[in-house]
Design a protein around this motif. Structure first.
Motif, PDB file in Angstrom:
ATOM      1  N   TYR A 137      37.372  40.668  33.668  1.00 24.82           N
ATOM      2  CA  TYR A 137      38.079  39.474  34.122  1.00 24.82           C
ATOM      3  C   TYR A 137      37.219  38.732  35.133  1.00 24.82           C
ATOM      4  O   TYR A 137      36.684  39.332  36.065  1.00 24.82           O
ATOM      5  N   LEU A 138      37.115  37.427  34.928  1.00 19.38           N
ATOM      6  CA  LEU A 138      36.327  36.568  35.806  1.00 19.38           C
ATOM      7  C   LEU A 138      37.212  35.427  36.307  1.00 19.38           C
ATOM      8  O   LEU A 138      38.179  35.039  35.642  1.00 19.38           O
ATOM      9  N   ALA A 139      36.863  34.877  37.459  1.00 17.07           N
ATOM     10  CA  ALA A 139      37.591  33.753  38.035  1.00 17.07           C
ATOM     11  C   ALA A 139      36.615  32.784  38.673  1.00 17.07           C
ATOM     12  O   ALA A 139      35.500  33.156  39.055  1.00 17.07           O
ATOM     13  N   LYS A 140      37.064  31.550  38.774  1.00 21.33           N
ATOM     14  CA  LYS A 140      36.280  30.539  39.479  1.00 21.33           C
ATOM     15  C   LYS A 140      37.231  29.731  40.348  1.00 21.33           C
ATOM     16  O   LYS A 140      38.223  29.178  39.865  1.00 21.33           O
ATOM     17  N   THR A 141      36.920  29.668  41.634  1.00 20.39           N
ATOM     18  CA  THR A 141      37.694  28.875  42.576  1.00 20.39           C
ATOM     19  C   THR A 141      37.232  27.429  42.467  1.00 20.39           C
ATOM     20  O   THR A 141      36.037  27.145  42.460  1.00 20.39           O
TER      21      THR A 141
END
Length: 147
Positions: A137-141
């Motif tokens: 799982y990856l995220a970008k703010t």
């Protein structure tokens, strides 16, 4: 290359792009979900963008958005268009859309063995937020002032 919102008439071509994009991973033995299923429904139900070169669709991105989450469900670039910045342009389009809505960030899941894909996302500012089995799982703010 133009990036625009998809229409239902794009469904067949986008389905072929998705199938071609994932074929090398399947050929290498990765067990992946059937990501090419339901493209027409996704275009009707969710924000979807396509990258077009001439008259050909060369990439696409499907986003699932709810009150609590904005998930990049699928980003696919035809192998013939690989390395031309198509994926980057598609992600820029959805980031701009998300920022206009005031969304704090984006999330996605990819396969832990898709090293080049993971490197691509990390290069664009995504960071790992978890693992579960073969999923990373990856995220970008997007909006730094939001929690």
């Amino acid at each position: 290359m133009e990036v625009r919102r998809a229409t239902v008439s794009d469904a067949a071509a986008l389905t072929e792009v998705v199938r071609a994009a994932y074929a090398p991973f399947r050929a290498a033995g990765l067990r992946l979900p059937e990501v090419e299923a339901g493209i027409a429904e996704a275009i009707t139900d969710a924000p979807v963008w396509v990258a077009v070169e001439g008259a050909a669709i060369i990439g696409g991105v499907i986003v699932r958005h709810s009150d609590t989450s904005t998930m990049v469900e699928n980003l696919a670039v035809h192998p013939d268009a690989s390395g031309k910045g198509v994926g980057r342009r598609l992600l820029q389009a959805i980031e701009q859309w998300a920022q206009q809505l005031g969304l704090p960030g984006l999330h996605l899941a990819t396969h832990v063995d898709m090293a080049a894909t993971i490197a691509f996302y990390r290069h664009l500012g995504w960071h790992e937020v978890g693992r579960e089995g073969a999923k990373l799982y990856l995220a970008k703010t997007l909006n730094e002032n939001d929690p």
